[in-house]
Design a protein around this motif. Structure first.
Motif, PDB file in Angstrom:
ATOM      1  N   SER A  52       0.837  -1.202   0.000  1.00 18.93           N
ATOM      2  CA  SER A  52       0.000   0.000   0.000  1.00 18.93           C
ATOM      3  C   SER A  52       0.873   1.253   0.000  1.00 18.93           C
ATOM      4  O   SER A  52       2.036   1.211   0.410  1.00 18.93           O
ATOM      5  N   MET A  53       0.300   2.337  -0.421  1.00 15.42           N
ATOM      6  CA  MET A  53       1.004   3.616  -0.387  1.00 15.42           C
ATOM      7  C   MET A  53       1.309   3.997   1.057  1.00 15.42           C
ATOM      8  O   MET A  53       2.364   4.572   1.334  1.00 15.42           O
ATOM      9  N   ASP A  54       0.403   3.665   1.970  1.00 13.17           N
ATOM     10  CA  ASP A  54       0.639   3.958   3.381  1.00 13.17           C
ATOM     11  C   ASP A  54       1.879   3.229   3.889  1.00 13.17           C
ATOM     12  O   ASP A  54       2.656   3.779   4.671  1.00 13.17           O
ATOM     13  N   GLU A  55       2.085   1.990   3.443  1.00  8.37           N
ATOM     14  CA  GLU A  55       3.275   1.228   3.833  1.00  8.37           C
ATOM     15  C   GLU A  55       4.535   1.901   3.297  1.00  8.37           C
ATOM     16  O   GLU A  55       5.539   2.011   3.995  1.00  8.37           O
TER      17      GLU A  55
ATOM     18  N   SER B  59      14.339   9.007   1.037  1.00 15.87           N
ATOM     19  CA  SER B  59      13.437   9.772   0.177  1.00 15.87           C
ATOM     20  C   SER B  59      12.949   8.966  -1.018  1.00 15.87           C
ATOM     21  O   SER B  59      12.219   9.488  -1.854  1.00 15.87           O
ATOM     22  N   GLY B  60      13.345   7.710  -1.107  1.00  8.21           N
ATOM     23  CA  GLY B  60      12.883   6.865  -2.191  1.00  8.21           C
ATOM     24  C   GLY B  60      13.123   5.407  -1.873  1.00  8.21           C
ATOM     25  O   GLY B  60      14.030   5.065  -1.101  1.00  8.21           O
ATOM     26  N   LEU B  61      12.296   4.558  -2.457  1.00  6.64           N
ATOM     27  CA  LEU B  61      12.382   3.120  -2.221  1.00  6.64           C
ATOM     28  C   LEU B  61      12.356   2.364  -3.545  1.00  6.64           C
ATOM     29  O   LEU B  61      11.448   2.580  -4.357  1.00  6.64           O
ATOM     30  N   PRO B  62      13.296   1.463  -3.756  1.00  2.00           N
ATOM     31  CA  PRO B  62      13.159   0.577  -4.904  1.00  2.00           C
ATOM     32  C   PRO B  62      11.960  -0.337  -4.676  1.00  2.00           C
ATOM     33  O   PRO B  62      11.713  -0.792  -3.558  1.00  2.00           O
ATOM     34  N   VAL B  63      11.231  -0.586  -5.739  1.00  2.00           N
ATOM     35  CA  VAL B  63      10.099  -1.503  -5.692  1.00  2.00           C
ATOM     36  C   VAL B  63      10.584  -2.810  -6.303  1.00  2.00           C
ATOM     37  O   VAL B  63      11.100  -2.822  -7.426  1.00  2.00           O
ATOM     38  N   VAL B  64      10.453  -3.894  -5.547  1.00  2.00           N
ATOM     39  CA  VAL B  64      10.971  -5.186  -5.991  1.00  2.00           C
ATOM     40  C   VAL B  64       9.864  -6.234  -6.035  1.00  2.00           C
ATOM     41  O   VAL B  64       8.860  -6.116  -5.347  1.00  2.00           O
ATOM     42  N   ASP B  65      10.109  -7.251  -6.866  1.00  2.00           N
ATOM     43  CA  ASP B  65       9.180  -8.373  -6.910  1.00  2.00           C
ATOM     44  C   ASP B  65       9.583  -9.410  -5.864  1.00  2.00           C
ATOM     45  O   ASP B  65      10.508  -9.181  -5.073  1.00  2.00           O
ATOM     46  N   GLN B  66       8.932 -10.549  -5.868  1.00  2.00           N
ATOM     47  CA  GLN B  66       9.190 -11.595  -4.861  1.00  2.00           C
ATOM     48  C   GLN B  66      10.621 -12.126  -4.914  1.00  2.00           C
ATOM     49  O   GLN B  66      11.147 -12.608  -3.915  1.00  2.00           O
TER      50      GLN B  66
ATOM     51  N   SER C  88      -3.006   9.887  -5.536  1.00  2.00           N
ATOM     52  CA  SER C  88      -4.296   9.266  -5.237  1.00  2.00           C
ATOM     53  C   SER C  88      -4.252   7.742  -5.360  1.00  2.00           C
ATOM     54  O   SER C  88      -5.255   7.074  -5.123  1.00  2.00           O
ATOM     55  N   ALA C  89      -3.099   7.190  -5.694  1.00  2.00           N
ATOM     56  CA  ALA C  89      -2.959   5.739  -5.837  1.00  2.00           C
ATOM     57  C   ALA C  89      -3.115   5.040  -4.490  1.00  2.00           C
ATOM     58  O   ALA C  89      -2.787   5.599  -3.445  1.00  2.00           O
ATOM     59  N   ASP C  90      -3.598   3.818  -4.542  1.00  2.65           N
ATOM     60  CA  ASP C  90      -3.731   2.999  -3.335  1.00  2.65           C
ATOM     61  C   ASP C  90      -2.520   2.099  -3.130  1.00  2.65           C
ATOM     62  O   ASP C  90      -2.139   1.814  -2.006  1.00  2.65           O
ATOM     63  N   THR C  91      -1.929   1.647  -4.229  1.00  2.00           N
ATOM     64  CA  THR C  91      -0.794   0.737  -4.123  1.00  2.00           C
ATOM     65  C   THR C  91       0.465   1.363  -4.724  1.00  2.00           C
ATOM     66  O   THR C  91       0.395   2.273  -5.553  1.00  2.00           O
ATOM     67  N   VAL C  92       1.578   0.831  -4.304  1.00  2.00           N
ATOM     68  CA  VAL C  92       2.871   1.290  -4.795  1.00  2.00           C
ATOM     69  C   VAL C  92       2.957   1.118  -6.306  1.00  2.00           C
ATOM     70  O   VAL C  92       3.465   1.981  -7.018  1.00  2.00           O
ATOM     71  N   GLU C  93       2.426   0.018  -6.786  1.00  2.00           N
ATOM     72  CA  GLU C  93       2.474  -0.272  -8.216  1.00  2.00           C
ATOM     73  C   GLU C  93       1.798   0.813  -9.047  1.00  2.00           C
ATOM     74  O   GLU C  93       2.255   1.147 -10.135  1.00  2.00           O
ATOM     75  N   GLU C  94       0.732   1.399  -8.527  1.00  2.00           N
ATOM     76  CA  GLU C  94       0.007   2.448  -9.250  1.00  2.00           C
ATOM     77  C   GLU C  94       0.778   3.767  -9.290  1.00  2.00           C
ATOM     78  O   GLU C  94       0.557   4.576 -10.179  1.00  2.00           O
TER      79      GLU C  94
END
Length: 166
Positions: free
Chosen positions: A22-25, A36-43, A90-96
């Motif tokens: 989630s964006m909150d996470e 100030s930034g996070l890499p987004v990773v898969d499993q 306004s996104a709910d998830t990081v992916e968005e």
């Protein structure tokens, strides 16, 4: 001035977020770890995107009918940039909200090359990968620290911070 490569200065204990989080996470992780930034990773730990403060800065804010005046003058920001910022906020998830076109480098990439790309692309950090997997991250701050060490020499070996009284 700098002859080092990414593996010499990169942060290896990188705080990441999973694609479906989630964006909150993501906000919590950024605040908790002072990043100030996070890499987004898969499993599997492969880099799929990056989420930054810019992507969340307008979260929870209502769209303004007219832009605020900047104190340093009237800066004209294209509507498309503002529209994109509100969309991401306004996104709910990081992916968005994440940027999926991520500039990455390998461990042996020269710091000078990384710095040049950061300026050209107006980015603050780059994931360092081996194959597709994240092995580190280099930020502008890491490069500035390496430059300072090149001028002043290595930092003292003790872990305590030195106090300088002026």
């Amino acid at each position: 001035m700098l002859t080092q490569c990414a593996k010499d200065i990169m942060t290896v204990d990188v705080v990441t977020v999973k694609r479906g989080a989630s964006m909150d996470e993501a906000l919590r992780l950024m605040a908790e770890h002072h990043v100030s930034g996070l890499p987004v990773v898969d499993q599997d730990g492969c880099v799929e995107g990056i989420i930054t403060e810019s992507d969340v800065l307008l979260k929870g804010q209502a769209r303004m009918s007219r832009p605020p005046r900047a104190l340093a003058g009237d800066w004209q920001v294209p509507d498309s940039i503002v529209d994109e910022a509100y969309r991401k906020a306004s996104a709910d998830t990081v992916e968005e909200a994440m940027s999926s076109k991520v500039v990455t480098f390998g461990e042996d990439s020269a710091i000078t090359d990384i710095a040049r790309v950061m300026i050209e692309k107006q980015i603050n950090r780059v994931p360092i990968i081996r194959d597709c997997k994240l092995v580190g991250i280099v930020s502008r701050r890491d490069i500035v620290r390496a430059m300072a060490r090149a001028v002043t020499g290595p930092a003292p070996s003790n872990k305590k911070q030195r106090r300088i009284n002026l």
